[in-house]
Design a protein around this motif. Structure first.
Motif, PDB file in Angstrom:
ATOM      1  N   LYS A 117       0.830  -1.205   0.000  1.00 24.92           N
ATOM      2  CA  LYS A 117       0.000   0.000   0.000  1.00 24.92           C
ATOM      3  C   LYS A 117       0.867   1.258   0.000  1.00 24.92           C
ATOM      4  CE  LYS A 117      -3.728   2.326   2.420  1.00 24.92           C
ATOM      5  NZ  LYS A 117      -4.510   2.425   3.620  1.00 24.92           N
ATOM      6  N   SER A 118       1.988   1.217   0.710  1.00 21.05           N
ATOM      7  CA  SER A 118       2.859   2.393   0.768  1.00 21.05           C
ATOM      8  C   SER A 118       3.549   2.668  -0.565  1.00 21.05           C
ATOM      9  CB  SER A 118       3.900   2.240   1.881  1.00 21.05           C
ATOM     10  OG  SER A 118       4.867   1.276   1.525  1.00 21.05           O
ATOM     11  N   LYS A 119       3.642   1.660  -1.423  1.00 25.17           N
ATOM     12  CA  LYS A 119       4.310   1.814  -2.727  1.00 25.17           C
ATOM     13  C   LYS A 119       3.336   1.928  -3.892  1.00 25.17           C
ATOM     14  CE  LYS A 119       8.426   1.312  -1.027  1.00 25.17           C
ATOM     15  NZ  LYS A 119       9.213   2.460  -0.722  1.00 25.17           N
ATOM     16  N   THR A 126      -7.323   5.233  -1.882  1.00 31.11           N
ATOM     17  CA  THR A 126      -6.292   4.898  -0.897  1.00 31.11           C
ATOM     18  C   THR A 126      -6.876   4.529   0.463  1.00 31.11           C
ATOM     19  OG1 THR A 126      -5.990   7.250  -0.431  1.00 31.11           O
ATOM     20  CG2 THR A 126      -4.460   6.236  -1.979  1.00 31.11           C
ATOM     21  N   GLU A 127      -8.001   5.105   0.820  1.00 27.08           N
ATOM     22  CA  GLU A 127      -8.600   4.790   2.117  1.00 27.08           C
ATOM     23  C   GLU A 127      -9.158   3.367   2.161  1.00 27.08           C
ATOM     24  OE1 GLU A 127      -8.272   6.716   4.785  1.00 27.08           O
ATOM     25  OE2 GLU A 127      -7.119   8.013   3.449  1.00 27.08           O
ATOM     26  N   GLY A 128      -9.776   2.919   1.083  1.00 21.45           N
ATOM     27  CA  GLY A 128     -10.379   1.591   1.059  1.00 21.45           C
ATOM     28  C   GLY A 128      -9.551   0.550   0.322  1.00 21.45           C
ATOM     29  N   LEU A 129      -8.280   0.863   0.082  1.00 22.71           N
ATOM     30  CA  LEU A 129      -7.423  -0.013  -0.713  1.00 22.71           C
ATOM     31  C   LEU A 129      -7.255  -1.395  -0.085  1.00 22.71           C
ATOM     32  CD1 LEU A 129      -5.816   0.169  -3.333  1.00 22.71           C
ATOM     33  CD2 LEU A 129      -3.839   0.840  -1.993  1.00 22.71           C
ATOM     34  N   ARG A 130      -6.973  -1.434   1.189  1.00 29.00           N
ATOM     35  CA  ARG A 130      -6.748  -2.704   1.903  1.00 29.00           C
ATOM     36  C   ARG A 130      -7.991  -3.605   1.812  1.00 29.00           C
ATOM     37  NH1 ARG A 130      -3.185  -4.233   5.775  1.00 29.00           N
ATOM     38  NH2 ARG A 130      -2.338  -2.200   6.163  1.00 29.00           N
ATOM     39  N   ALA A 134      -8.430  -7.194  -0.295  1.00 25.00           N
ATOM     40  CA  ALA A 134      -8.871  -8.417   0.390  1.00 25.00           C
ATOM     41  C   ALA A 134     -10.073  -9.032  -0.320  1.00 25.00           C
ATOM     42  CB  ALA A 134      -9.223  -8.104   1.842  1.00 25.00           C
ATOM     43  N   ARG A 135     -10.950  -8.188  -0.827  1.00 27.65           N
ATOM     44  CA  ARG A 135     -12.193  -8.626  -1.440  1.00 27.65           C
ATOM     45  C   ARG A 135     -12.013  -9.055  -2.896  1.00 27.65           C
ATOM     46  NH1 ARG A 135     -14.389  -4.152  -0.242  1.00 27.65           N
ATOM     47  NH2 ARG A 135     -14.267  -3.221  -2.311  1.00 27.65           N
ATOM     48  N   GLU A 136     -11.217  -8.305  -3.679  1.00 24.79           N
ATOM     49  CA  GLU A 136     -11.217  -8.470  -5.130  1.00 24.79           C
ATOM     50  C   GLU A 136      -9.889  -8.863  -5.765  1.00 24.79           C
ATOM     51  OE1 GLU A 136     -12.551  -4.638  -6.412  1.00 24.79           O
ATOM     52  OE2 GLU A 136     -14.554  -4.911  -5.593  1.00 24.79           O
ATOM     53  N   CYS A 137      -8.789  -8.854  -5.022  1.00 25.80           N
ATOM     54  CA  CYS A 137      -7.470  -9.068  -5.622  1.00 25.80           C
ATOM     55  C   CYS A 137      -6.740 -10.251  -4.994  1.00 25.80           C
ATOM     56  CB  CYS A 137      -6.607  -7.816  -5.460  1.00 25.80           C
ATOM     57  SG  CYS A 137      -7.269  -6.384  -6.315  1.00 25.80           S
ATOM     58  N   ARG A 138      -5.611 -10.571  -5.592  1.00 27.10           N
ATOM     59  CA  ARG A 138      -4.732 -11.594  -5.042  1.00 27.10           C
ATOM     60  C   ARG A 138      -3.402 -10.956  -4.677  1.00 27.10           C
ATOM     61  NH1 ARG A 138      -3.448 -16.333  -8.339  1.00 27.10           N
ATOM     62  NH2 ARG A 138      -2.983 -14.876 -10.009  1.00 27.10           N
TER      63      ARG A 138
END
Length: 189
Positions: A117-119, A126-130, A134-138
């Motif tokens: 996330k920092s990179k 950016t607020e909901g990135l994490r 978790a929901r949509e990515c690997r």
């Protein structure tokens, strides 16, 4: 033993310093050079991926909306990674990796995602990135297994993968004049 340690140190240093790595998924050790294949971007083709080096391995995130595709990279599989020189762009080292998919919410996932996330550049949320990751990515961990600094004599250059961003076509007639400043003289104000 010393050669293995030196190879491991080269892999780590080169990968840490490179902004992109070329990754080809679904390969067996000695299965050829990364970057080969047709330009369609299908599984098994070399692909430039942004990454972070964290806890002894490269980590990548993708396969979700707005994120990089990770074709051919499967948990439990292997991948061939090529690292380029940041200065000259030439190949420094190629290494074989085992691919592990990190479980969302696990300690390893949380640690890797904090670094990723920092990179992450140009993220729209950016607020909901994490939560989105978790929901949509690997999130994948690429652990180095073996490395080599010897390379084939041929170029591994390939045309860019087909995408809406690909702009291979004729140069507009006015562009050279615009870039070289051979247009009309500008008045002084």
């Amino acid at each position: 033993m010393t050669e293995h340690l030196l190879g491991r140190a080269l892999v780590e240093e080169a990968t840490k310093k490179s902004g992109l790595i070329w990754v080809r998924g679904g390969v067996a050790e000695g299965d050829g050079a990364p970057g080969a294949g047709d330009p369609s971007g299908g599984p098994g083709d070399g692909r430039a991926l942004w990454h972070i080096w964290h806890e002894g391995a490269a980590h990548v995130v993708g396969d979700g909306p707005g994120e990089q595709p990770l074709p051919g990279l499967r948990a439990g599989g292997s991948a061939e990674v090529t690292v380029r020189s940041k200065d000259k762009g030439g190949r420094l080292v190629a290494w074989t990796a085992t691919v592990t998919e990190l479980e969302p919410g696990s300690e390893a996932w949380e640690s890797a995602v904090t670094e990723l996330k920092s990179k992450r550049l140009n993220a729209t949320d950016t607020e909901g990135l994490r939560e989105r990751w978790a929901r949509e990515c690997r999130v994948l961990r690429l652990d180095p297994v073996s490395s080599t600094t010897s390379h084939s004599d041929g170029s591994l250059a390939a045309p860019p993968a087909v995408s809406p961003a690909t702009t291979r076509g004729a140069v507009p007639a006015g562009l050279p004049r615009l870039l070289l400043g051979r247009g009309r003289k500008r008045g002084r104000g």
